[in-house]
Design a protein around this motif. Sequence first.
Motif, PDB file in Angstrom:
ATOM      1  N   SER A  60       0.836  -1.196   0.000  1.00 22.32           N
ATOM      2  CA  SER A  60       0.000   0.000   0.000  1.00 22.32           C
ATOM      3  C   SER A  60       0.878   1.256   0.000  1.00 22.32           C
ATOM      4  O   SER A  60       1.921   1.278   0.639  1.00 22.32           O
ATOM      5  CB  SER A  60      -0.857  -0.016   1.265  1.00 22.32           C
ATOM      6  N   ARG A  66       1.151   3.244  13.838  1.00 19.23           N
ATOM      7  CA  ARG A  66       2.239   2.543  14.542  1.00 19.23           C
ATOM      8  C   ARG A  66       3.160   1.789  13.589  1.00 19.23           C
ATOM      9  O   ARG A  66       3.762   0.796  13.963  1.00 19.23           O
ATOM     10  CB  ARG A  66       1.648   1.583  15.598  1.00 19.23           C
ATOM     11  N   ARG A  67       3.252   2.247  12.339  1.00 17.58           N
ATOM     12  CA  ARG A  67       4.140   1.560  11.414  1.00 17.58           C
ATOM     13  C   ARG A  67       5.178   2.489  10.779  1.00 17.58           C
ATOM     14  O   ARG A  67       6.018   2.035  10.008  1.00 17.58           O
ATOM     15  CB  ARG A  67       3.327   0.899  10.293  1.00 17.58           C
ATOM     16  N   TYR A 119       4.982  18.015  25.253  1.00 13.82           N
ATOM     17  CA  TYR A 119       4.393  16.690  25.041  1.00 13.82           C
ATOM     18  C   TYR A 119       5.274  15.855  24.118  1.00 13.82           C
ATOM     19  O   TYR A 119       5.539  14.681  24.378  1.00 13.82           O
ATOM     20  CB  TYR A 119       2.991  16.862  24.445  1.00 13.82           C
ATOM     21  N   ARG A 123       7.019  12.294  25.034  1.00 11.36           N
ATOM     22  CA  ARG A 123       6.525  11.074  24.403  1.00 11.36           C
ATOM     23  C   ARG A 123       7.471  10.438  23.394  1.00 11.36           C
ATOM     24  O   ARG A 123       7.355   9.267  23.078  1.00 11.36           O
ATOM     25  CB  ARG A 123       5.181  11.347  23.711  1.00 11.36           C
TER      26      ARG A 123
ATOM     27  N   TYR B 249      -4.362  -2.848   1.206  1.00 11.69           N
ATOM     28  CA  TYR B 249      -4.466  -2.856   2.672  1.00 11.69           C
ATOM     29  C   TYR B 249      -4.547  -4.297   3.171  1.00 11.69           C
ATOM     30  O   TYR B 249      -4.004  -4.635   4.218  1.00 11.69           O
ATOM     31  CB  TYR B 249      -5.691  -2.068   3.149  1.00 11.69           C
ATOM     32  N   ARG B 251      -3.193  -6.914   1.671  1.00  8.49           N
ATOM     33  CA  ARG B 251      -1.843  -7.497   1.563  1.00  8.49           C
ATOM     34  C   ARG B 251      -0.935  -7.055   2.695  1.00  8.49           C
ATOM     35  O   ARG B 251      -0.097  -7.827   3.171  1.00  8.49           O
ATOM     36  CB  ARG B 251      -1.210  -7.111   0.216  1.00  8.49           C
ATOM     37  N   GLU B 252      -1.090  -5.788   3.112  1.00 13.10           N
ATOM     38  CA  GLU B 252      -0.257  -5.292   4.218  1.00 13.10           C
ATOM     39  C   GLU B 252      -0.494  -6.085   5.500  1.00 13.10           C
ATOM     40  O   GLU B 252       0.318  -6.055   6.410  1.00 13.10           O
ATOM     41  CB  GLU B 252      -0.562  -3.819   4.511  1.00 13.10           C
ATOM     42  N   ASN B 253      -1.642  -6.752   5.577  1.00 12.89           N
ATOM     43  CA  ASN B 253      -2.019  -7.417   6.826  1.00 12.89           C
ATOM     44  C   ASN B 253      -2.000  -8.938   6.740  1.00 12.89           C
ATOM     45  O   ASN B 253      -2.567  -9.605   7.593  1.00 12.89           O
ATOM     46  CB  ASN B 253      -3.418  -6.943   7.250  1.00 12.89           C
ATOM     47  N   VAL B 329      -5.130   0.891   6.416  1.00 13.94           N
ATOM     48  CA  VAL B 329      -4.338  -0.306   6.692  1.00 13.94           C
ATOM     49  C   VAL B 329      -4.786  -0.908   8.023  1.00 13.94           C
ATOM     50  O   VAL B 329      -4.992  -2.111   8.140  1.00 13.94           O
ATOM     51  CB  VAL B 329      -2.832   0.038   6.723  1.00 13.94           C
ATOM     52  N   GLU B 330      -4.987  -0.034   9.037  1.00 13.01           N
ATOM     53  CA  GLU B 330      -5.315  -0.608  10.351  1.00 13.01           C
ATOM     54  C   GLU B 330      -6.768  -1.049  10.459  1.00 13.01           C
ATOM     55  O   GLU B 330      -7.061  -2.059  11.112  1.00 13.01           O
ATOM     56  CB  GLU B 330      -4.928   0.334  11.510  1.00 13.01           C
ATOM     57  N   ALA B 346      -2.293  -5.891  20.566  1.00 12.41           N
ATOM     58  CA  ALA B 346      -2.831  -4.961  21.561  1.00 12.41           C
ATOM     59  C   ALA B 346      -2.365  -3.537  21.278  1.00 12.41           C
ATOM     60  O   ALA B 346      -1.198  -3.289  21.044  1.00 12.41           O
ATOM     61  CB  ALA B 346      -2.383  -5.400  22.951  1.00 12.41           C
ATOM     62  N   VAL B 348      -1.301  -0.031  22.261  1.00 10.75           N
ATOM     63  CA  VAL B 348      -0.760   0.578  23.467  1.00 10.75           C
ATOM     64  C   VAL B 348      -1.471   1.913  23.631  1.00 10.75           C
ATOM     65  O   VAL B 348      -1.223   2.852  22.885  1.00 10.75           O
ATOM     66  CB  VAL B 348       0.764   0.797  23.344  1.00 10.75           C
ATOM     67  N   PRO B 350      -2.300   5.493  24.910  1.00  9.74           N
ATOM     68  CA  PRO B 350      -1.466   6.514  25.532  1.00  9.74           C
ATOM     69  C   PRO B 350      -1.831   6.606  27.012  1.00  9.74           C
ATOM     70  O   PRO B 350      -3.006   6.526  27.359  1.00  9.74           O
ATOM     71  CB  PRO B 350      -1.837   7.804  24.791  1.00  9.74           C
ATOM     72  N   ASP B 354      -1.280  11.110  30.683  1.00  8.24           N
ATOM     73  CA  ASP B 354      -0.472  11.916  29.770  1.00  8.24           C
ATOM     74  C   ASP B 354      -1.267  12.213  28.490  1.00  8.24           C
ATOM     75  O   ASP B 354      -0.885  11.808  27.402  1.00  8.24           O
ATOM     76  CB  ASP B 354       0.794  11.094  29.432  1.00  8.24           C
ATOM     77  N   PRO B 355      -2.418  12.893  28.626  1.00  8.81           N
ATOM     78  CA  PRO B 355      -3.233  13.126  27.445  1.00  8.81           C
ATOM     79  C   PRO B 355      -2.562  14.138  26.514  1.00  8.81           C
ATOM     80  O   PRO B 355      -1.808  14.999  26.970  1.00  8.81           O
ATOM     81  CB  PRO B 355      -4.532  13.698  28.029  1.00  8.81           C
ATOM     82  N   ALA B 356      -2.810  13.985  25.217  1.00  5.62           N
ATOM     83  CA  ALA B 356      -2.230  14.924  24.257  1.00  5.62           C
ATOM     84  C   ALA B 356      -2.794  16.315  24.521  1.00  5.62           C
ATOM     85  O   ALA B 356      -3.939  16.455  24.938  1.00  5.62           O
ATOM     86  CB  ALA B 356      -2.572  14.474  22.846  1.00  5.62           C
ATOM     87  N   PRO B 357      -1.969  17.343  24.321  1.00  8.28           N
ATOM     88  CA  PRO B 357      -2.480  18.701  24.526  1.00  8.28           C
ATOM     89  C   PRO B 357      -3.549  19.021  23.478  1.00  8.28           C
ATOM     90  O   PRO B 357      -3.608  18.382  22.435  1.00  8.28           O
ATOM     91  CB  PRO B 357      -1.231  19.568  24.327  1.00  8.28           C
ATOM     92  N   GLN B 358      -4.371  20.008  23.788  1.00  8.76           N
ATOM     93  CA  GLN B 358      -5.373  20.455  22.821  1.00  8.76           C
ATOM     94  C   GLN B 358      -4.663  20.958  21.556  1.00  8.76           C
ATOM     95  O   GLN B 358      -3.656  21.649  21.640  1.00  8.76           O
ATOM     96  CB  GLN B 358      -6.156  21.605  23.456  1.00  8.76           C
ATOM     97  N   LEU B 359      -5.166  20.559  20.401  1.00 11.55           N
ATOM     98  CA  LEU B 359      -4.543  20.989  19.144  1.00 11.55           C
ATOM     99  C   LEU B 359      -5.455  21.977  18.432  1.00 11.55           C
ATOM    100  O   LEU B 359      -6.681  21.857  18.514  1.00 11.55           O
ATOM    101  CB  LEU B 359      -4.289  19.779  18.238  1.00 11.55           C
TER     102      LEU B 359
END
Lengths: 190, 607
Positions: A60, A66-67, A119, A123, B249, B251-253, B329-330, B346, B348, B350, B354-359
């Motif tokens: 693809s 995560r890749r 952050y 991270r 996608y 094939r990637e998996n 892909v995911e 699984a 992971v 976050p 440790d939440p991401a800051p507001q964007l």
Amino acid sequence: MTDDIILCGVGGQGTILASKLLASAAMGRDLPVKTAETIGMAQRGGSVLSHVRIGEGAASPLIGTRRASLIIAFEPAEAVRQLAFLRPGGTVVVSDRPIVPASALVGGPAYDVEAVMAYLRKRVERLVVVDADAAARDLGSAKCLNVVLLGAAVRSGALMLTADDIAEAIRRLVPERFQDLNARALAYAR
Amino acid sequence: MHTEFLMGNEAIALGALAAGVNVVAGYPGTPSTEVLETVAKRKGGQTYVEWSVNEKAAMEVAAGAAYAGARTLVTMKQVGLNVASDPLMSLAYIGVKGGMVVLVADDPGPISSQTEQDTRTFAQYSKLPCFDPSGVADAYAMIQDAFKLSERIGSPVLLRPTTRVDHGYESIKVADQDEWRVHQPEGFVKDPSRWVIFPRLSVVNHAKIEARNAQLSETLSDSRDNFVLPGAGEAARVGIATHGISYQYVRENLDEANHPSVLRVGTPFPFPERKAVQFLEGLDEVLCVEELDPVIERALIAVCGKFGLSTKIRGKLTGDIQPSGENTVESVGKAIACFLGSEPAAEVAPAEADPAPQLPVRPPVLCAGCPHRASFYAVKKAMGKRKTIYCGDIGCYTLGNAAPLDMVDTCLCMGAGINIAQGVFRVEPDTTCFAFVGDSTFFASGITGVVNAFYNQANLTLVVLDNSTTAMTGHQPHPGTGRTMMGEVVQKVSIEAVLRAIGLTTVETVNPLDHKHAVETVRRVADEPGVKAIIFKSPCVVLARPQSSSRVDATACIGCQRCIHELGCPALSLKGGKATIDETQCSGCTLCEQVCPVGAISGGERL
Ligand SMILES: Cc1ncc(C[n+]2csc(CCOP(=O)(O)OP(=O)(O)O)c2C)c(N)n1
Ligand code: SF4
């Protein structure tokens, strides 16, 4: 093995040329390349994303979450926005100069760049921060941030490409009158 | 042959040129636009290319040329096919002589479109064969297959890449120009029993089309475009059926040692039934991994019913695949893992602590210096607190909906705004109705709307935003620009003359960047009865590339932020309590200079 690279930034920052340079550099080395670009509405100041996959075995053109082995972020908030793509142990090269959208000034979510950089520092283990303002001052132009970032990415060791590979791509793709500036940008380190 | 690093759309264009295409017509629309642009850039002497005024016109030009034996290509985005469907539905019955490929780019997501319609479903509805590529090299090969098939069966054929194929790049092998096929059209041969559609001809041709499609399902079962990757290990007792970019996608998996067998369907219609039966043999279950409609899934269910197979078919209809939106892909990886009964690796999460800051959010915005901003601002100021409706339309100017302008109350499809304003007026005669339309949209489908409103005695103000280009899709020429894709400079079609010819007596052409004059004009014109028009004329800054830029005198700026809050220009921001201008973005349009109450901004030059 593939180098799976995410380039991210804001429409108009030159991410597409950077991905073209990476692709051309890889082709100069006879490595297969696939890329995917954001083209369309988002180019008008929206978040833009390029995927670049170098090496055998990529099916693809898009990279899964995560890749990615490397994220090259032209803007701090965009680095955080795309961080889910990074694989464990991957590298992030980021310009520290924020681009504050009009939305943050007329009632939309605020942009706290300090919090965003903090952050990232917390991270990302392998983080390379590029001082974009200093680079623009030293090089005399803000227009070659993309190549400054590519130079930093090469030096981080996260690419199978060398600075020479990218220098050759610059010679192939960049107009004559900007060659010198871009060569200096590629070598620029502070 | 040589190797080139190409975008999917470029590969499609080069494939058409290699197939000897004679006539190419289209109307721009993301993600299809680069196909026709590449034809124009790379073509040789045997190819004519045009941007038509809309997709219907393009389809008809190509049909006529194909009647005369030319190989033709029509390009559009998926919603363009709605506009062109009237000629195409009838053309399916009439057929063509020269090969005719209708390229329709679909946009799962959608990323830059109004709808998520699936052209594979349109293929079933129109009974036209359809190719669905999975990548750049695939698209290059398929368009050449499509020309051959079209000419062999004497019917238009659809090619429907999706955004990720159109805008993906690969280095692929393509033919050198001297290897391109030379196609000499025979010319039009009169034959009313063939080219004039009447019910009795349609009766005969419909039966022929059904027989042909049954036959095609047979031959396409042996086509290289429909193939099976054999399974491996224990997982080989189940299968995956997929198509387009989703095939990549999948094939990637796949785990090399243990994976289901995979059917890639490259011709969703006519569906390759025999191939499908072979694939299904011995499989307990099949997961259909599709984007947009469950086309393959329904076809496989039908095959199981028809041949009495017991394979269970899963996909969108069973809730195993998301019913709308783009696959990734995911998302495909998760669906396959669930299907195989193994848990996905699984995630992971976050750390909660440790939440991401507001964007900040980055909706697309009108460029700094865009004349549309000035036009909307002038109407907004002129109307103040009056009861109004602002019917918008499709183009860069749809972005006038964002704060702080907030000047687009409706947007439906190209050209619709004018008659929507007319409809609102019929129900609310006391509302001051405005319809905004871009110049390219005006030519594409605005003119009939104005005729309708004028004839039927509407009361509305038409605002034409004439920036001398089709900006949203990447700055294509149109009839008002006086340039064609063949590089000719031709007489411009005048929007003002068209409006006057319809019968409008008030048609005012104004530079929107002259703010005071623009406001006065809007006030005056809006109060006149009937249908009247203002043409705001000022070029798109991306094309005009003005060289000046404005600066804020920080000592004069009182920090009221009026410029920022009134205009929402991306070049304006706040630094140390004062307005500041990003020189790399500013085009010196002077609008903020005219808005500043203390004259603190200067240096721009109005176009
Ligand atoms: C039927 C249809 N065809 C094509 C498109 C793609 N499209 C979106 S906006 C646009 C044209 C906009 O040009 P214009 O009206 O001149 O406005 P501008 O972008 O220049 O402001 C086109 C062709 C579409 N949305 N619908
Ligand atoms: S591309 Fe042109 S029309 Fe579109 S927002 Fe920018 S200046 Fe305006």
